[in-house]
Design a protein around this motif. Structure first.
Motif, PDB file in Angstrom:
ATOM      1  N   UNK A  42       0.789  -1.268  -0.086  1.00  0.00           N
ATOM      2  CA  UNK A  42       0.086  -0.084   0.035  1.00  0.00           C
ATOM      3  C   UNK A  42       0.809   1.299  -0.110  1.00  0.00           C
ATOM      4  N   UNK A  43       1.787   1.279   0.747  1.00  0.00           N
ATOM      5  CA  UNK A  43       2.776   2.574   0.799  1.00  0.00           C
ATOM      6  C   UNK A  43       3.361   2.838  -0.548  1.00  0.00           C
ATOM      7  N   UNK A  44       4.108   1.646  -0.960  1.00  0.00           N
ATOM      8  CA  UNK A  44       4.669   1.630  -2.446  1.00  0.00           C
ATOM      9  C   UNK A  44       3.627   2.342  -3.516  1.00  0.00           C
ATOM     10  N   UNK A  45       2.530   1.917  -3.549  1.00  0.00           N
ATOM     11  CA  UNK A  45       1.263   2.056  -4.540  1.00  0.00           C
ATOM     12  C   UNK A  45       0.957   3.480  -4.517  1.00  0.00           C
ATOM     13  N   UNK A  46       0.831   3.910  -3.053  1.00  0.00           N
ATOM     14  CA  UNK A  46       0.364   5.356  -2.910  1.00  0.00           C
ATOM     15  C   UNK A  46       1.417   6.432  -2.984  1.00  0.00           C
ATOM     16  N   UNK A  47       2.787   6.264  -3.074  1.00  0.00           N
ATOM     17  CA  UNK A  47       3.519   7.011  -3.044  1.00  0.00           C
ATOM     18  C   UNK A  47       4.190   7.452  -4.318  1.00  0.00           C
ATOM     19  N   UNK A  48       3.447   8.650  -4.932  1.00  0.00           N
ATOM     20  CA  UNK A  48       3.409   8.876  -6.126  1.00  0.00           C
ATOM     21  C   UNK A  48       4.777   9.572  -6.559  1.00  0.00           C
ATOM     22  N   UNK A  49       5.738  10.049  -5.536  1.00  0.00           N
ATOM     23  CA  UNK A  49       7.085  10.928  -5.832  1.00  0.00           C
ATOM     24  C   UNK A  49       7.812   9.492  -6.342  1.00  0.00           C
ATOM     25  N   UNK A  50       7.821   8.254  -5.745  1.00  0.00           N
ATOM     26  CA  UNK A  50       8.555   7.291  -6.040  1.00  0.00           C
ATOM     27  C   UNK A  50       7.950   6.548  -7.141  1.00  0.00           C
ATOM     28  N   UNK A  51       8.529   6.355  -8.317  1.00  0.00           N
ATOM     29  CA  UNK A  51       8.139   5.434  -9.332  1.00  0.00           C
ATOM     30  C   UNK A  51       7.992   4.075  -9.276  1.00  0.00           C
ATOM     31  N   UNK A  78      23.221   6.083 -17.064  1.00  0.00           N
ATOM     32  CA  UNK A  78      23.114   7.409 -17.242  1.00  0.00           C
ATOM     33  C   UNK A  78      21.647   8.061 -17.055  1.00  0.00           C
ATOM     34  N   UNK A  79      21.348   7.986 -15.736  1.00  0.00           N
ATOM     35  CA  UNK A  79      20.222   8.364 -15.345  1.00  0.00           C
ATOM     36  C   UNK A  79      19.313   7.203 -14.748  1.00  0.00           C
ATOM     37  N   UNK A  80      17.883   7.618 -15.047  1.00  0.00           N
ATOM     38  CA  UNK A  80      16.956   6.425 -14.527  1.00  0.00           C
ATOM     39  C   UNK A  80      16.670   5.566 -15.427  1.00  0.00           C
ATOM     40  N   UNK A  81      16.188   4.173 -14.766  1.00  0.00           N
ATOM     41  CA  UNK A  81      15.986   3.090 -15.490  1.00  0.00           C
ATOM     42  C   UNK A  81      15.100   2.443 -14.460  1.00  0.00           C
ATOM     43  N   UNK A  82      14.339   1.247 -15.193  1.00  0.00           N
ATOM     44  CA  UNK A  82      13.294   0.491 -14.422  1.00  0.00           C
ATOM     45  C   UNK A  82      14.002  -0.809 -14.076  1.00  0.00           C
ATOM     46  N   UNK A  83      13.694  -1.335 -12.775  1.00  0.00           N
ATOM     47  CA  UNK A  83      13.855  -2.690 -12.306  1.00  0.00           C
ATOM     48  C   UNK A  83      12.512  -3.488 -12.091  1.00  0.00           C
ATOM     49  N   UNK A  84      12.449  -4.677 -12.702  1.00  0.00           N
ATOM     50  CA  UNK A  84      11.385  -5.641 -12.433  1.00  0.00           C
ATOM     51  C   UNK A  84      11.689  -6.190 -11.216  1.00  0.00           C
ATOM     52  N   UNK A  85      10.896  -5.927 -10.308  1.00  0.00           N
ATOM     53  CA  UNK A  85      11.125  -6.531  -8.855  1.00  0.00           C
ATOM     54  C   UNK A  85      10.385  -7.953  -8.714  1.00  0.00           C
ATOM     55  N   UNK A  86       9.352  -8.133  -9.175  1.00  0.00           N
ATOM     56  CA  UNK A  86       8.633  -9.447  -8.979  1.00  0.00           C
ATOM     57  C   UNK A  86       7.907  -9.668 -10.276  1.00  0.00           C
ATOM     58  N   UNK A 104       5.415  -6.523 -22.030  1.00  0.00           N
ATOM     59  CA  UNK A 104       5.063  -5.608 -22.957  1.00  0.00           C
ATOM     60  C   UNK A 104       4.471  -4.248 -22.273  1.00  0.00           C
ATOM     61  N   UNK A 105       3.757  -4.463 -21.465  1.00  0.00           N
ATOM     62  CA  UNK A 105       3.164  -3.323 -20.661  1.00  0.00           C
ATOM     63  C   UNK A 105       4.213  -2.526 -20.050  1.00  0.00           C
ATOM     64  N   UNK A 106       5.185  -3.317 -19.315  1.00  0.00           N
ATOM     65  CA  UNK A 106       6.080  -2.320 -18.622  1.00  0.00           C
ATOM     66  C   UNK A 106       6.853  -1.959 -19.475  1.00  0.00           C
ATOM     67  N   UNK A 107       7.390  -2.330 -20.768  1.00  0.00           N
ATOM     68  CA  UNK A 107       8.198  -1.662 -21.664  1.00  0.00           C
ATOM     69  C   UNK A 107       7.534  -0.310 -22.143  1.00  0.00           C
ATOM     70  N   UNK A 108       6.336  -0.597 -22.182  1.00  0.00           N
ATOM     71  CA  UNK A 108       5.343   0.741 -22.557  1.00  0.00           C
ATOM     72  C   UNK A 108       5.588   1.872 -21.670  1.00  0.00           C
ATOM     73  N   UNK A 109       5.621   1.300 -20.307  1.00  0.00           N
ATOM     74  CA  UNK A 109       5.644   2.204 -19.274  1.00  0.00           C
ATOM     75  C   UNK A 109       7.021   2.884 -19.034  1.00  0.00           C
ATOM     76  N   UNK A 110       7.903   2.172 -19.203  1.00  0.00           N
ATOM     77  CA  UNK A 110       9.321   2.650 -19.274  1.00  0.00           C
ATOM     78  C   UNK A 110       9.538   3.717 -20.245  1.00  0.00           C
ATOM     79  N   UNK A 111       9.099   3.472 -21.474  1.00  0.00           N
ATOM     80  CA  UNK A 111       9.269   4.579 -22.584  1.00  0.00           C
ATOM     81  C   UNK A 111       8.721   5.822 -22.240  1.00  0.00           C
ATOM     82  N   UNK A 112       7.412   5.626 -21.433  1.00  0.00           N
ATOM     83  CA  UNK A 112       6.751   6.945 -21.226  1.00  0.00           C
ATOM     84  C   UNK A 112       7.556   7.467 -19.924  1.00  0.00           C
ATOM     85  N   UNK A 113       8.227   6.885 -19.076  1.00  0.00           N
ATOM     86  CA  UNK A 113       9.100   7.460 -18.180  1.00  0.00           C
ATOM     87  C   UNK A 113      10.239   7.963 -18.675  1.00  0.00           C
ATOM     88  N   UNK A 114      10.773   7.639 -19.847  1.00  0.00           N
ATOM     89  CA  UNK A 114      12.065   8.160 -20.695  1.00  0.00           C
ATOM     90  C   UNK A 114      13.195   7.145 -20.245  1.00  0.00           C
TER      91      UNK A 114
END
Length: 152
Positions: A42-51, A78-86, A104-114
């Motif tokens: 719940x804490x992770x899902x509601x914290x909008x500062x942390x992606x 060279x900056x931000x990137x995503x990590x699959x946790x589970x 496929x969905x998380x790749x789309x999300x990652x592209x939106x995040x830059x």
């Protein structure tokens, strides 16, 4: 099968934890305390500062899988990137393309995040060779082992 992928929300925290607990049980062979995981989720899902995001795969009302992803940053990337946790698909739904759709969905999300990359820590290749093969089919490549130091 009519597969629907959607982003998880606070109301999904218990479901996300149940799926992740099943994943960790498969990997470690021992059950977890879901109550604590639900609060953390719940804490992770509601914290909008942390992606941090979770995507859930459904066939009708039945949840078949989950993937969680968070943002990290480093100089080598060279900056931000995503990590699959589970990433977990229920055993009866494996090898049906659900993992592919979640990736496929998380790749789309990652592209939106830059981001220009997503990484994942894979389990032991000797025991989980099908998991490693799956990630390679999805475009991931081996970079070497990942190590951990527990602080508590």
């Amino acid at each position: 099968m009519s597969l629907k992928i959607r982003e998880g929300n606070l109301e999904d925290a218990e479901l996300i934890c149940e799926l992740v607990a099943n994943l960790l049980y498969e990997l470690r062979g021992k059950p977890l305390n879901n109550d604590n995981l639900i609060n953390i989720s719940k804490e992770l899902l509601k914290n909008k500062k942390q992606r941090y995001v979770a995507y859930l795969a459904f066939n009708g009302d039945k949840c078949l899988g989950v993937v969680t992803l968070s943002e990290c940053a480093s100089l080598y990337a060279q900056g931000a990137f995503g990590i699959i946790q589970e990433l977990y698909i229920i055993p009866s739904a494996r090898s049906q393309g659900i993992g592919n759709q979640l990736i496929k969905k998380i790749k789309e999300y990652g592209i939106k995040c830059g981001w220009d990359r997503i990484e994942v820590g894979a389990p032991d290749a000797d025991k989980w060779d099908k998991t490693i093969s799956f990630y390679k089919r999805e475009g991931f490549r081996e970079l070497g082992p990942r190590l951990r130091c527990n602080l508590i």
